[in-house]
Write a protein that holds these residues in place. Structure first.
Motif, PDB file in Angstrom:
ATOM      1  N   CYS A 165      48.255  33.187  36.477  1.00  0.00           N
ATOM      2  CA  CYS A 165      47.218  32.171  36.310  1.00  0.00           C
ATOM      3  C   CYS A 165      46.086  32.436  37.293  1.00  0.00           C
ATOM      4  CB  CYS A 165      47.778  30.763  36.488  1.00  0.00           C
ATOM      5  SG  CYS A 165      48.546  30.459  38.084  1.00  0.00           S
ATOM      6  N   GLU A 166      44.976  31.784  37.042  1.00  0.00           N
ATOM      7  CA  GLU A 166      43.804  31.907  37.904  1.00  0.00           C
ATOM      8  C   GLU A 166      43.494  30.558  38.534  1.00  0.00           C
ATOM      9  OE1 GLU A 166      39.068  33.200  37.720  1.00  0.00           O
ATOM     10  OE2 GLU A 166      40.319  33.278  35.918  1.00  0.00           O
ATOM     11  N   ALA A 167      43.223  30.570  39.822  1.00  0.00           N
ATOM     12  CA  ALA A 167      42.901  29.336  40.547  1.00  0.00           C
ATOM     13  C   ALA A 167      41.426  29.001  40.356  1.00  0.00           C
ATOM     14  CB  ALA A 167      43.213  29.510  42.031  1.00  0.00           C
ATOM     15  N   LEU A 168      41.154  27.782  39.875  1.00  0.00           N
ATOM     16  CA  LEU A 168      39.781  27.331  39.636  1.00  0.00           C
ATOM     17  C   LEU A 168      39.532  26.068  40.457  1.00  0.00           C
ATOM     18  CD1 LEU A 168      39.782  27.754  35.743  1.00  0.00           C
ATOM     19  CD2 LEU A 168      38.957  29.386  37.450  1.00  0.00           C
ATOM     20  N   VAL A 169      38.608  26.138  41.391  1.00  0.00           N
ATOM     21  CA  VAL A 169      38.368  25.017  42.291  1.00  0.00           C
ATOM     22  C   VAL A 169      37.542  23.935  41.605  1.00  0.00           C
ATOM     23  CG1 VAL A 169      36.275  26.046  43.307  1.00  0.00           C
ATOM     24  CG2 VAL A 169      37.609  24.369  44.616  1.00  0.00           C
ATOM     25  N   ARG A 170      37.867  22.697  41.912  1.00  0.00           N
ATOM     26  CA  ARG A 170      37.113  21.534  41.473  1.00  0.00           C
ATOM     27  C   ARG A 170      36.943  20.603  42.683  1.00  0.00           C
ATOM     28  NH1 ARG A 170      36.847  24.673  37.941  1.00  0.00           N
ATOM     29  NH2 ARG A 170      37.293  24.411  35.703  1.00  0.00           N
ATOM     30  N   TRP A 171      35.937  19.768  42.632  1.00  0.00           N
ATOM     31  CA  TRP A 171      35.681  18.814  43.706  1.00  0.00           C
ATOM     32  C   TRP A 171      35.924  17.418  43.157  1.00  0.00           C
ATOM     33  CZ3 TRP A 171      30.374  18.677  46.757  1.00  0.00           C
ATOM     34  CH2 TRP A 171      30.413  17.658  47.716  1.00  0.00           C
ATOM     35  N   ASP A 172      36.908  16.739  43.698  1.00  0.00           N
ATOM     36  CA  ASP A 172      37.200  15.357  43.292  1.00  0.00           C
ATOM     37  C   ASP A 172      36.301  14.445  44.125  1.00  0.00           C
ATOM     38  OD1 ASP A 172      38.229  13.069  42.266  1.00  0.00           O
ATOM     39  OD2 ASP A 172      40.260  13.324  43.055  1.00  0.00           O
ATOM     40  N   HIS A 173      35.054  14.323  43.685  1.00  0.00           N
ATOM     41  CA  HIS A 173      34.037  13.595  44.442  1.00  0.00           C
ATOM     42  C   HIS A 173      34.310  12.087  44.357  1.00  0.00           C
ATOM     43  CE1 HIS A 173      30.089  12.188  45.755  1.00  0.00           C
ATOM     44  NE2 HIS A 173      29.804  13.421  46.134  1.00  0.00           N
ATOM     45  N   PRO A 174      34.254  11.379  45.477  1.00  0.00           N
ATOM     46  CA  PRO A 174      34.566   9.942  45.457  1.00  0.00           C
ATOM     47  C   PRO A 174      33.603   9.108  44.615  1.00  0.00           C
ATOM     48  CG  PRO A 174      33.670  10.609  47.598  1.00  0.00           C
ATOM     49  CD  PRO A 174      33.958  11.863  46.831  1.00  0.00           C
ATOM     50  N   GLN A 175      32.378   9.605  44.396  1.00  0.00           N
ATOM     51  CA  GLN A 175      31.400   8.858  43.602  1.00  0.00           C
ATOM     52  C   GLN A 175      31.235   9.411  42.191  1.00  0.00           C
ATOM     53  OE1 GLN A 175      27.495   8.629  45.372  1.00  0.00           O
ATOM     54  NE2 GLN A 175      26.613   7.516  43.648  1.00  0.00           N
ATOM     55  N   TYR A 176      31.192  10.757  42.078  1.00  0.00           N
ATOM     56  CA  TYR A 176      30.869  11.368  40.796  1.00  0.00           C
ATOM     57  C   TYR A 176      32.088  11.804  39.985  1.00  0.00           C
ATOM     58  CZ  TYR A 176      26.308  11.736  43.068  1.00  0.00           C
ATOM     59  OH  TYR A 176      25.133  11.465  43.721  1.00  0.00           O
ATOM     60  N   GLY A 177      33.265  11.752  40.586  1.00  0.00           N
ATOM     61  CA  GLY A 177      34.450  12.220  39.872  1.00  0.00           C
ATOM     62  C   GLY A 177      34.604  13.731  40.008  1.00  0.00           C
TER      63      GLY A 177
END
Length: 240
Positions: A165-177
């Motif tokens: 698998c490939e690791a894909l970063v995401r940002w769990d932003h407190p305002q924008y999701g």
């Protein structure tokens, strides 16, 4: 409240669902409409920041919708989606712009994923911007999360085993999701945060590998490393 709200109108439910799925993955709240009546019923209440509209609707074509949106002084950004001749689509774009509408561009059916994401990210850039300080806090406060895209062994058909698998970063932003990397990677590269961000993703991926290993699941994980990080002499020690 999420400022990034997308209203998509297309008489083909599969197309509107496809656009909605991609938009939600980028952090939009989405409402779908498959008729012009549904579109107008949702428009005033939802107040979209981005509108994706099909140029060829059975009840009222996209040109009529553009004129009506101009009369309502629509402030949303508008992208056209169509399977018609490109010259017709470009004419519709120019018409919208001449009426004072904010035209994002156009997409040809069948809609390519890369092109769709590019246009939707333009819409995000206009309505939302994240700063280096926010990203620095996100790294410190563990707001970054990693999603894993499976790599399938096609030779294992009909079972299609997951080989890696490939690791894909995401940002769990407190305002924008959930924010896609297109939103914050350029900020990281310009602000010198790309190395700490990369180390954070590596740590999360290695922790996940450890949990999978405890469950008896042997998977290799690919992690993207920015070119700037390869000049960082401390990177091997950080990985170790």
């Amino acid at each position: 409240m999420n400022r990034n709200r997308l209203l998509v109108v297309d008489d083909e439910p599969d197309i509107s669902a496809y656009v909605a799925d991609v938009a939600e993955g980028l952090g939009f709240d989405v409402v779908r409409a498959n008729t012009t009546d549904q579109f107008w019923a949702s428009y005033s209440e939802f107040v979209p920041s981005v509108v994706v509209l099909d140029l060829n609707m059975p009840q009222s074509d996209g040109v009529q919708l553009l004129r009506a949106l101009a009369e309502k002084r629509c402030g949303a950004q508008i992208a056209i989606i169509s399977g018609t001749d490109k010259r017709v689509v470009k004419t519709a774009e120019r018409l919208g712009a001449s009426h004072g509408l904010k035209m994002l561009g156009s997409l040809q059916k069948p809609v390519a994923l890369r092109a769709l994401r590019k246009i939707l990210n333009k819409g995000l850039d206009e309505t939302r911007g994240v700063t280096a300080d926010e990203l620095r806090h996100a790294i410190r406060d563990h707001q970054l999360v990693v999603h894993y895209q499976p790599k399938i062994d096609l030779k294992s058909e009909p079972h299609w085993n997951i080989a890696a698998c490939e690791a894909l970063v995401r940002w769990d932003h407190p305002q924008y999701g959930i924010l896609s990397p297109e939103t914050f990677i350029p900020v990281a590269e310009k602000s010198g945060l790309i190395s700490p961000l990369t180390v954070c993703v590596l740590r999360l991926a290695l922790e996940q590998i450890g949990r999978w290993d405890e469950q008896g699941l042997s998977l290799s994980v690919a992690v993207n490393i920015a070119q700037q990080c390869l000049n960082d002499l401390a990177l091997p020690d950080a990985i170790e």
